[in-house]
Design a protein around this motif. Structure first.
Motif, PDB file in Angstrom:
ATOM      1  N   TYR A  32       0.832  -1.191   0.000  1.00  0.00           N
ATOM      2  CA  TYR A  32       0.000   0.000   0.000  1.00  0.00           C
ATOM      3  C   TYR A  32       0.876   1.254   0.000  1.00  0.00           C
ATOM      4  O   TYR A  32       1.997   1.253   0.495  1.00  0.00           O
ATOM      5  CB  TYR A  32      -0.899   0.035   1.231  1.00  0.00           C
ATOM      6  CG  TYR A  32      -2.096  -0.873   1.141  1.00  0.00           C
ATOM      7  CD1 TYR A  32      -1.977  -2.235   1.359  1.00  0.00           C
ATOM      8  CD2 TYR A  32      -3.353  -0.365   0.841  1.00  0.00           C
ATOM      9  CE1 TYR A  32      -3.074  -3.071   1.276  1.00  0.00           C
ATOM     10  CE2 TYR A  32      -4.458  -1.183   0.765  1.00  0.00           C
ATOM     11  CZ  TYR A  32      -4.310  -2.533   0.978  1.00  0.00           C
ATOM     12  OH  TYR A  32      -5.402  -3.346   0.884  1.00  0.00           O
ATOM     13  N   VAL A  33       0.305   2.348  -0.500  1.00  0.00           N
ATOM     14  CA  VAL A  33       0.902   3.670  -0.373  1.00  0.00           C
ATOM     15  C   VAL A  33       0.085   4.432   0.668  1.00  0.00           C
ATOM     16  O   VAL A  33      -1.148   4.452   0.606  1.00  0.00           O
ATOM     17  CB  VAL A  33       0.865   4.447  -1.708  1.00  0.00           C
ATOM     18  CG1 VAL A  33       1.457   5.840  -1.504  1.00  0.00           C
ATOM     19  CG2 VAL A  33       1.613   3.680  -2.785  1.00  0.00           C
ATOM     20  N   TYR A  34       0.784   5.021   1.621  1.00  0.00           N
ATOM     21  CA  TYR A  34       0.120   5.775   2.686  1.00  0.00           C
ATOM     22  C   TYR A  34       0.535   7.242   2.601  1.00  0.00           C
ATOM     23  O   TYR A  34       1.661   7.557   2.232  1.00  0.00           O
ATOM     24  CB  TYR A  34       0.555   5.265   4.068  1.00  0.00           C
ATOM     25  CG  TYR A  34       0.335   3.793   4.306  1.00  0.00           C
ATOM     26  CD1 TYR A  34       1.268   2.853   3.882  1.00  0.00           C
ATOM     27  CD2 TYR A  34      -0.798   3.340   4.967  1.00  0.00           C
ATOM     28  CE1 TYR A  34       1.074   1.503   4.103  1.00  0.00           C
ATOM     29  CE2 TYR A  34      -0.987   1.986   5.202  1.00  0.00           C
ATOM     30  CZ  TYR A  34      -0.046   1.078   4.758  1.00  0.00           C
ATOM     31  OH  TYR A  34      -0.237  -0.254   4.977  1.00  0.00           O
ATOM     32  N   TRP A  35      -0.395   8.091   2.995  1.00  0.00           N
ATOM     33  CA  TRP A  35      -0.067   9.502   3.127  1.00  0.00           C
ATOM     34  C   TRP A  35      -0.409   9.953   4.545  1.00  0.00           C
ATOM     35  O   TRP A  35      -1.512   9.696   5.047  1.00  0.00           O
ATOM     36  CB  TRP A  35      -0.835  10.347   2.110  1.00  0.00           C
ATOM     37  CG  TRP A  35      -0.267  10.276   0.727  1.00  0.00           C
ATOM     38  CD1 TRP A  35      -0.503   9.316  -0.214  1.00  0.00           C
ATOM     39  CD2 TRP A  35       0.631  11.202   0.138  1.00  0.00           C
ATOM     40  NE1 TRP A  35       0.197   9.587  -1.359  1.00  0.00           N
ATOM     41  CE2 TRP A  35       0.898  10.749  -1.178  1.00  0.00           C
ATOM     42  CE3 TRP A  35       1.245  12.389   0.568  1.00  0.00           C
ATOM     43  CZ2 TRP A  35       1.748  11.427  -2.046  1.00  0.00           C
ATOM     44  CZ3 TRP A  35       2.078  13.063  -0.310  1.00  0.00           C
ATOM     45  CH2 TRP A  35       2.323  12.583  -1.595  1.00  0.00           C
ATOM     46  N   TYR A  36       0.566  10.621   5.146  1.00  0.00           N
ATOM     47  CA  TYR A  36       0.389  11.235   6.455  1.00  0.00           C
ATOM     48  C   TYR A  36       0.796  12.703   6.346  1.00  0.00           C
ATOM     49  O   TYR A  36       1.512  13.103   5.424  1.00  0.00           O
ATOM     50  CB  TYR A  36       1.309  10.569   7.497  1.00  0.00           C
ATOM     51  CG  TYR A  36       0.839   9.250   8.006  1.00  0.00           C
ATOM     52  CD1 TYR A  36       0.879   8.120   7.206  1.00  0.00           C
ATOM     53  CD2 TYR A  36       0.348   9.117   9.303  1.00  0.00           C
ATOM     54  CE1 TYR A  36       0.447   6.895   7.676  1.00  0.00           C
ATOM     55  CE2 TYR A  36      -0.086   7.890   9.788  1.00  0.00           C
ATOM     56  CZ  TYR A  36      -0.030   6.788   8.956  1.00  0.00           C
ATOM     57  OH  TYR A  36      -0.460   5.586   9.428  1.00  0.00           O
ATOM     58  N   ARG A  37       0.372  13.481   7.306  1.00  0.00           N
ATOM     59  CA  ARG A  37       0.872  14.841   7.382  1.00  0.00           C
ATOM     60  C   ARG A  37       1.217  15.172   8.826  1.00  0.00           C
ATOM     61  O   ARG A  37       0.690  14.567   9.765  1.00  0.00           O
ATOM     62  CB  ARG A  37      -0.131  15.848   6.833  1.00  0.00           C
ATOM     63  CG  ARG A  37      -1.345  16.107   7.704  1.00  0.00           C
ATOM     64  CD  ARG A  37      -2.237  17.129   7.026  1.00  0.00           C
ATOM     65  NE  ARG A  37      -3.393  17.464   7.838  1.00  0.00           N
ATOM     66  CZ  ARG A  37      -4.361  18.289   7.439  1.00  0.00           C
ATOM     67  NH1 ARG A  37      -4.297  18.857   6.238  1.00  0.00           N
ATOM     68  NH2 ARG A  37      -5.370  18.553   8.222  1.00  0.00           N
ATOM     69  N   GLN A  38       2.100  16.142   8.976  1.00  0.00           N
ATOM     70  CA  GLN A  38       2.522  16.567  10.299  1.00  0.00           C
ATOM     71  C   GLN A  38       2.478  18.080  10.342  1.00  0.00           C
ATOM     72  O   GLN A  38       3.249  18.759   9.656  1.00  0.00           O
ATOM     73  CB  GLN A  38       3.932  16.057  10.611  1.00  0.00           C
ATOM     74  CG  GLN A  38       4.371  16.326  12.031  1.00  0.00           C
ATOM     75  CD  GLN A  38       5.703  15.700  12.354  1.00  0.00           C
ATOM     76  OE1 GLN A  38       6.531  15.475  11.473  1.00  0.00           O
ATOM     77  NE2 GLN A  38       5.931  15.415  13.622  1.00  0.00           N
ATOM     78  N   ILE A  39       1.544  18.567  11.122  1.00  0.00           N
ATOM     79  CA  ILE A  39       1.429  19.999  11.353  1.00  0.00           C
ATOM     80  C   ILE A  39       2.400  20.347  12.470  1.00  0.00           C
ATOM     81  O   ILE A  39       2.501  19.616  13.451  1.00  0.00           O
ATOM     82  CB  ILE A  39      -0.015  20.368  11.701  1.00  0.00           C
ATOM     83  CG1 ILE A  39      -0.919  20.040  10.514  1.00  0.00           C
ATOM     84  CG2 ILE A  39      -0.137  21.830  12.086  1.00  0.00           C
ATOM     85  CD1 ILE A  39      -2.399  20.158  10.787  1.00  0.00           C
ATOM     86  N   HIS A  40       3.045  21.454  12.347  1.00  0.00           N
ATOM     87  CA  HIS A  40       4.196  21.839  13.153  1.00  0.00           C
ATOM     88  C   HIS A  40       4.201  21.265  14.565  1.00  0.00           C
ATOM     89  O   HIS A  40       3.327  21.527  15.366  1.00  0.00           O
ATOM     90  CB  HIS A  40       4.264  23.368  13.234  1.00  0.00           C
ATOM     91  CG  HIS A  40       5.417  23.867  14.044  1.00  0.00           C
ATOM     92  ND1 HIS A  40       6.732  23.656  13.674  1.00  0.00           N
ATOM     93  CD2 HIS A  40       5.458  24.522  15.220  1.00  0.00           C
ATOM     94  CE1 HIS A  40       7.515  24.193  14.584  1.00  0.00           C
ATOM     95  NE2 HIS A  40       6.773  24.734  15.532  1.00  0.00           N
ATOM     96  N   SER A  41       5.216  20.418  14.826  1.00  0.00           N
ATOM     97  CA  SER A  41       5.495  19.875  16.155  1.00  0.00           C
ATOM     98  C   SER A  41       4.458  18.885  16.667  1.00  0.00           C
ATOM     99  O   SER A  41       4.615  18.364  17.765  1.00  0.00           O
ATOM    100  CB  SER A  41       5.652  21.002  17.187  1.00  0.00           C
ATOM    101  OG  SER A  41       6.732  21.825  16.843  1.00  0.00           O
ATOM    102  N   GLN A  42       3.404  18.632  15.911  1.00  0.00           N
ATOM    103  CA  GLN A  42       2.405  17.677  16.369  1.00  0.00           C
ATOM    104  C   GLN A  42       2.756  16.268  15.893  1.00  0.00           C
ATOM    105  O   GLN A  42       3.643  16.092  15.058  1.00  0.00           O
ATOM    106  CB  GLN A  42       1.018  18.057  15.847  1.00  0.00           C
ATOM    107  CG  GLN A  42       0.518  19.401  16.343  1.00  0.00           C
ATOM    108  CD  GLN A  42      -0.846  19.731  15.783  1.00  0.00           C
ATOM    109  OE1 GLN A  42      -1.568  18.850  15.308  1.00  0.00           O
ATOM    110  NE2 GLN A  42      -1.209  20.992  15.832  1.00  0.00           N
ATOM    111  N   GLY A  43       2.055  15.269  16.400  1.00  0.00           N
ATOM    112  CA  GLY A  43       2.241  13.914  15.921  1.00  0.00           C
ATOM    113  C   GLY A  43       1.686  13.772  14.513  1.00  0.00           C
ATOM    114  O   GLY A  43       0.728  14.451  14.139  1.00  0.00           O
TER     115      GLY A  43
END
Lengths: 113, 115
Positions: A32-43
């Motif tokens: 699978y291909v996964y996409w995540y994001r990280q907003i400043h300093s958050q998990g």
């Protein structure tokens, strides 16, 4: 293990669609291909994942090419709150017992007013 | 439903001190993970636990030990902290270990400084 390549940074105007590309030319047929994001300093926050078909949820759409060597994450109407680092990820096998996600450096998306 | 909870949120240590970072999840997930993130870098896997009773090394395990206390809890221990371990530590959990779909849910992180 499959690796991913993403641009270091991108800009997008608020209200426009943000299209984030990713190359994963060595991905295997069942990965699978996964996409995540990280907003400043958050998990990191899960966005979407897919195998072969295009996928859509309340956050984004994922377009995977027919040969599965690349994909594009689409945020249809970017807002200032979408400013974040976006990670395109394929699994890595660390041992016979399990897998984990291989985070690279991601794409830093800046949404401007 | 709190998801993944990490404690403490911040910690300052002196070189050579020891400490344990705690992580608990309430989603009944089988697998748990510890990552570290250095400034301007992506996340790197330290250790993971595919299921209760098992732990395995990730990409950067040196200087760390882990304990999967039960299904809910997965702790990370620094026996003798070094300045190179200054980082933000994230714990994550997922429902599947060896399965094809591995959606991980992350805690808010522990910011550790070693002086």
């Amino acid at each position: 293990d499959a690796k991913t390549t993403q641009p270091t940074s991108m800009d997008c105007a608020e209200g426009r669609a943000a299209n984030l590309p990713c190359n994963h030319s060595t991905i295997s047929g069942n990965e699978y291909v996964y996409w995540y994001r990280q907003i400043h300093s958050q998990g990191p926050q899960y966005i979407i994942h897919g195998l072969k078909n295009n996928e859509t949820n309340e956050m984004a759409s994922l377009i995977i090419t027919e040969d599965r060597k690349s994909s594009t994450l689409i945020l249809p109407h970017a807002t200032l709150r979408d400013t974040a680092v976006y990670y395109c990820i394929v699994r890595v096998m660390y041992s016979n017992s399990g897998y984990a996600l291989n985070f690279g450096k991601g794409t830093s998306l800046l949404v401007t007013p | 439903n709190a998801g993944v909870t990490q404690t403490p949120k911040f910690q300052v240590l002196k070189t050579g001190q020891s400490m344990t970072l705690q992580c608990a999840q309430d989603m009944n997930h089988n697998s748990m993970y510890w990552y570290r993130q250095d400034p301007g870098m992506g996340l790197r896997l330290i250790y993971y636990s595919a299921s209760e009773g098992t732990t395995d090394k990730g990409e950067v395990p040196n200087g760390y030990n882990v304990s999967r206390l039960n299904k809910r809890e997965f702790s990370l221990r620094l026996e003798s902290a070094a300045p190179s371990q200054t980082s933000v530590y994230f714990c994550a959990s997922s429902s599947l270990g060896g399965g094809r779909e591995n959606i991980q849910y992350f805690g808010a992180g522990t910011r550790l400084s070693v002086l």
